[in-house]
Design an enzyme around this catalytic site. Structure first.
Site, short mmCIF file in Angstrom:
data_model
loop_
_atom_site.label_atom_id
_atom_site.label_comp_id
_atom_site.label_asym_id
_atom_site.label_seq_id
_atom_site.Cartn_x
_atom_site.Cartn_y
_atom_site.Cartn_z
N GLN A 268 42.32 -0.91 -14.24
CA GLN A 268 42.34 0.11 -15.29
C GLN A 268 42.21 1.49 -14.67
O GLN A 268 41.13 2.02 -14.49
CB GLN A 268 41.22 -0.13 -16.30
CG GLN A 268 41.34 0.82 -17.46
CD GLN A 268 40.72 0.30 -18.72
OE1 GLN A 268 40.16 -0.78 -18.76
NE2 GLN A 268 40.82 1.09 -19.76
N PHE A 269 43.38 2.08 -14.35
CA PHE A 269 43.39 3.38 -13.69
C PHE A 269 42.80 4.47 -14.56
O PHE A 269 42.36 5.50 -14.06
CB PHE A 269 44.80 3.76 -13.22
CG PHE A 269 45.66 4.36 -14.29
CD1 PHE A 269 45.75 5.75 -14.42
CD2 PHE A 269 46.39 3.57 -15.16
CE1 PHE A 269 46.53 6.32 -15.40
CE2 PHE A 269 47.17 4.12 -16.13
CZ PHE A 269 47.25 5.51 -16.26
N THR A 270 42.71 4.25 -15.87
CA THR A 270 42.17 5.29 -16.74
C THR A 270 40.68 5.52 -16.52
O THR A 270 40.13 6.51 -17.01
CB THR A 270 42.45 4.98 -18.23
OG1 THR A 270 41.86 3.73 -18.57
CG2 THR A 270 43.94 4.97 -18.51
#
Length: 145
Positions: free
Chosen positions: A78-80
């Protein structure tokens, strides 16, 4: 690396309507590799997570690790989690690792969780995933390496 842990009764992830990963009682781990992260940091974070005592014992106290509880893990990229919200209304993600490096570290991290004897499944790096947790507690913990 950054990780958001959720103690779950169960969790699953689907891509295109197909379930590609799931876990029973245990941990849903959302993870993001940051610029400059190394395998050593991924190793340390994985080791810390599997030892974290957030599962209840017979007295109802959070005193057991996922290993002690016989739990499993679902690890999702989850790059966010790299979001910079310090300016304006649109988060920036420039502190996240580049995609190739992020994928490599994510896969390494998930393998390190599994190496501790925890049944581990994963999402699909870079895919549009639908994640369904059934939170237990809820217990949600933010961690950084």
């Amino acid at each position: 690396m950054r990780a958001l842990l959720q103690r779950v009764s169960q969790a699953s992830v689907t891509v295109g309507g197909d379930t590609i990963g799931q876990c029973g009682p245990g941990l849903l781990v959302l993870v993001c590799a940051m610029q400059g992260d190394t395998e050593a940091e991924a190793d340390r974070l994985a080791a810390k997570i599997v030892k974290l005592r957030i599962f209840t014992d017979d007295a109802g106290k959070m005193n057991r690790s996922v290993v002690d509880a016989g739990g499993s893990a679902l690890v999702i990229s989850q790059f966010t989690l790299a979001a910079d919200t310090s300016r304006g209304n649109r988060p920036g993600f420039s502190t996240a690792a580049a995609p190739d490096e992020g994928r490599r570290l994510y896969e390494h991290f998930a393998a390190r969780i599994a190496a501790h004897g925890i049944p581990t499944e994963t999402g699909r790096f870079g895919a549009d995933m639908k994640v369904s947790p059934l939170n237990d507690g809820p217990v949600t913990i933010w961690m950084e390496s």
